[in-house]
Design an enzyme around this catalytic site. Structure first.
Site: not given
Length: 301
Positions: A202-203
């Site tokens: 989720d980066e």
């Protein structure tokens, strides 16, 4: 051989007029032999190649009698097709050029495979965004250009808050859909010269060329956080929050890896400060804090 060959062939006169086209050429391009006979190869609308390309082709034919290379030709229906072209000079018994033989080998499947491999190497398979490898290459280029022209680059490291809970409660399919939606919304907020990349999980990282003042960066990040708060989730739920860390080159005059590490450090400070916000990295203090809007411009720090 000319009639039954699997490769497309043209016989061209010394003056550049098509004398004959074989069946394979006509099937590949959609032209009937009568439509190209008596015309020049310009009828193939080779607009992807400039004058220098054809000058090199003619020079090679004069020097060695042969030219080989890739060519993009336009079919009758407008489709662009990449072919490997071999042009050979045919001479008569007294050494005069009688005609040229052009042989087209269809390499479009190979080019499509090459594009697919490049896609896998440089782009994230889920979101279609640049991956870490392409991100770092672009960051190096943007920093080099900024240094030459006295400009700035803002590196923004974004991490979705509590993303594991989304996967655990709604399932990985919902999590993947949310990541695709996040990627789409981030892409809408950047300009043509900027970059949005997914590092994994989720980066995400955003690179802004010429970000302007602190308030300008804050305005963009506020829009992004507001947009993410409207991301639809499964079961009618809506809303994602994120924490963002920001560092700015050349005030933070580090390597691309260092810039990314500093932005990551600021992002974790934003999480510790309560999430759903952003912090800036200040290289002189080796510290991170939310922006102070009373300061007029990043260069004043």
């Amino acid at each position: 051989m000319f009639s039954d060959a699997h490769n497309g062939m043209l016989i061209v006169s010394p003056r550049g007029v098509i004398l004959e086209a074989n069946g394979a050429f006509c099937r590949a391009t959609g032209y009937h032999p009568a439509e190209v006979r008596g015309r020049t190869p310009a009828c193939l609308k080779l607009t992807a190649h400039g004058p220098q390309f054809f000058a090199h082709l003619r020079h090679s034919l004069r020097k060695s009698g042969v030219w080989q290379g890739e060519l993009v030709k336009r079919c009758k229906d407008g489709t662009l097709v990449t072919a490997f072209l071999t042009v050979g000079t045919v001479r008569n018994r007294i050494g005069q050029i009688s005609h040229y033989l052009c042989v087209f080998s269809d390499i479009e499947p190979l080019k499509a495979r090459q594009r697919r491999l490049e896609q896998l190497a440089y782009f994230d398979s889920l979101t279609g965004l640049p991956n870490r490898m392409l991100l770092m290459d672009r960051l190096r280029q943007m920093c080099a250009a900024a240094r030459r022209h006295g400009r700035q680059v803002a590196v923004c490291y974004l991490d979705i808050d509590g993303f594991k809970a989304i996967n655990d409660s709604l399932g990985h399919h919902a999590g993947d859909s949310a990541l695709v939606e996040v990627a789409s919304r981030l892409s809408l907020e950047v300009r043509s010269g900027d970059t949005v990349a997914r590092l994994g999980g989720d980066e995400f990282v955003m690179l802004f060329a010429e970000p302007g003042a602190v308030a300008d960066i804050q305005a963009v990040l506020d829009r992004i956080l507001l947009s993410l708060s409207q991301v639809p989730l499964a079961s009618g739920r809506k809303g994602i929050s994120a924490s963002v860390g920001v560092t700015v080159f050349p005030m933070d005059d580090g390597s691309p890896d260092t810039l990314l590490r500093h932005a990551d450090k600021a992002m974790y400070q934003a999480k510790r400060a309560g999430r759903a916000g952003y912090c800036f990295f200040y290289p002189l203090m080796e510290g991170c804090r939310p922006p102070d809007l009373r300061r007029e411009h990043l260069t004043s720090h």
